[in-house]
Design a protein around this motif. Structure first.
Motif, PDB file in Angstrom:
ATOM      1  N   LYS A  34       0.810  -1.199   0.000  1.00 18.84           N
ATOM      2  CA  LYS A  34       0.000   0.000   0.000  1.00 18.84           C
ATOM      3  C   LYS A  34       0.854   1.263   0.000  1.00 18.84           C
ATOM      4  O   LYS A  34       0.452   2.305  -0.490  1.00 18.84           O
ATOM      5  CB  LYS A  34      -0.914  -0.001   1.228  1.00 18.84           C
ATOM      6  N   ALA A  56       2.257   5.400 -12.634  1.00 17.85           N
ATOM      7  CA  ALA A  56       1.579   6.628 -13.048  1.00 17.85           C
ATOM      8  C   ALA A  56       1.886   7.779 -12.105  1.00 17.85           C
ATOM      9  O   ALA A  56       2.128   8.913 -12.531  1.00 17.85           O
ATOM     10  CB  ALA A  56       0.065   6.387 -13.106  1.00 17.85           C
ATOM     11  N   GLU A  57       1.901   7.472 -10.800  1.00 18.47           N
ATOM     12  CA  GLU A  57       2.213   8.518  -9.815  1.00 18.47           C
ATOM     13  C   GLU A  57       3.636   9.021  -9.979  1.00 18.47           C
ATOM     14  O   GLU A  57       3.911  10.226  -9.891  1.00 18.47           O
ATOM     15  CB  GLU A  57       2.001   7.968  -8.402  1.00 18.47           C
ATOM     16  N   VAL A  58       4.572   8.125 -10.235  1.00 12.88           N
ATOM     17  CA  VAL A  58       5.971   8.515 -10.437  1.00 12.88           C
ATOM     18  C   VAL A  58       6.101   9.399 -11.663  1.00 12.88           C
ATOM     19  O   VAL A  58       6.790  10.426 -11.650  1.00 12.88           O
ATOM     20  CB  VAL A  58       6.867   7.263 -10.571  1.00 12.88           C
ATOM     21  N   PHE A 117       4.599   3.667  -4.599  1.00  9.30           N
ATOM     22  CA  PHE A 117       4.037   4.519  -5.631  1.00  9.30           C
ATOM     23  C   PHE A 117       3.767   3.694  -6.886  1.00  9.30           C
ATOM     24  O   PHE A 117       4.534   2.805  -7.241  1.00  9.30           O
ATOM     25  CB  PHE A 117       5.017   5.655  -5.988  1.00  9.30           C
ATOM     26  N   THR A 118       2.705   4.024  -7.562  1.00  9.34           N
ATOM     27  CA  THR A 118       2.447   3.379  -8.846  1.00  9.34           C
ATOM     28  C   THR A 118       3.277   4.067  -9.914  1.00  9.34           C
ATOM     29  O   THR A 118       3.779   5.180  -9.721  1.00  9.34           O
ATOM     30  CB  THR A 118       0.962   3.484  -9.219  1.00  9.34           C
ATOM     31  N   VAL A 162       3.809  11.288 -13.095  1.00 12.64           N
ATOM     32  CA  VAL A 162       3.196  12.592 -12.845  1.00 12.64           C
ATOM     33  C   VAL A 162       4.127  13.480 -12.016  1.00 12.64           C
ATOM     34  O   VAL A 162       4.307  14.665 -12.293  1.00 12.64           O
ATOM     35  CB  VAL A 162       1.838  12.414 -12.132  1.00 12.64           C
ATOM     36  N   THR A 163       4.741  12.885 -10.998  1.00 12.43           N
ATOM     37  CA  THR A 163       5.672  13.643 -10.146  1.00 12.43           C
ATOM     38  C   THR A 163       6.859  14.161 -10.943  1.00 12.43           C
ATOM     39  O   THR A 163       7.271  15.320 -10.822  1.00 12.43           O
ATOM     40  CB  THR A 163       6.167  12.760  -8.988  1.00 12.43           C
TER      41      THR A 163
END
Length: 245
Positions: free
Chosen positions: A31, A37-39, A34-35, A41-42
């Motif tokens: 949990k 996609a999140e990486v 990071f996914t 975007v960052t």
């Protein structure tokens, strides 16, 4: 009894409770990750912020590097003028001996480490200069001896007495190197009889230090909008050794 064998009570097998705890910890780790996609975007946000801020930071750094070198040369000249007056038991530069171009040239050779001497600005200064607006300029006399100092600066001191002002100094803080732009690495400094260095005199009665209003007028009249090389140095003095333009 018999040949039966039993597992020792010290066996490393998990109990049911222990297995449950491991599963919970594993789920917790999953949990917290990071996914992809999140990486992405960052990284995208970091890239946008960098693209917006890095150029500004680099420009500010370059401006400060120009001012740092200008301040260094200014301090060296100020200290040399004080020492020259002290060595000659004089109260001002004229009394100390500044009365001709030869006096000025001898002063430079004696109080500075000179690594190159030129019969004119050619060879010690760049072949061409421009204003900050991109227009070319070279509206000054070149037929004075010029020097390259050990600190990398090129100077052309001209004996030009007018009222309280006695010397005009053309200064390229980094010699032949670029950008060769008035107000960035090329400045005109004026030396007054009291040993102070400031901007261009506004009239024959002007003495250093100039007022803030006099410097602002010179800046607005000459530094950016005309082909002159005056006004930029005074602006830096007014802004406490910051290049705000």
């Amino acid at each position: 009894m018999g040949g039966g064998r039993f597992l020792s009570s010290s066996s490393s097998a998990f109990t049911l409770a222990e297995g449950t705890t491991c599963v919970a910890i594993s789920n917790s780790y999953r949990k917290a990750a990071f996914t992809l996609a999140e990486v992405l975007v960052t990284l995208g946000i970091i890239g946008v912020v960098s693209a917006m801020t890095v150029p500004s930071l680099m420009q500010n750094y370059q401006r400060q590097s120009y001012v740092t070198q200008l301040h260094k040369v200014y301090n060296e000249f100020s200290q040399a003028f004080v020492q020259y007056q002290t060595d000659n038991n004089a109260l001002n530069l004229k009394e100390a001996g500044f009365s001709s171009q030869d006096n000025i040239n001898s002063f430079i050779r004696s109080y500075f480490k000179v690594i190159k001497e030129c019969d004119s600005m050619d060879g010690c200064f760049a072949d061409a200069y421009k204003k900050m607006n991109g227009t070319a300029t070279k509206a000054w006399a070149v037929d004075y001896k010029s020097f390259v100092l050990a600190n990398g600066a090129s100077i052309r001191p001209a004996y030009s007495p007018e009222g309280n002002k006695i010397i005009n100094i053309a200064l390229d803080i980094n010699g032949l190197k670029g950008p060769n732009v008035v107000g960035r690495d090329l400045f005109w400094l004026y030396v007054y009889n009291n040993g102070l260095i400031d901007d261009c005199p506004t009239d024959t009665g002007t003495n250093a230090p100039l007022t803030k209003e006099q410097r602002d007028t010179l800046y607005n009249t000459y530094c950016i909008v005309s082909t002159s090389v005056d006004g930029c140095f005074g602006k830096i003095l007014n802004d406490n050794w910051q290049m705000t333009y």
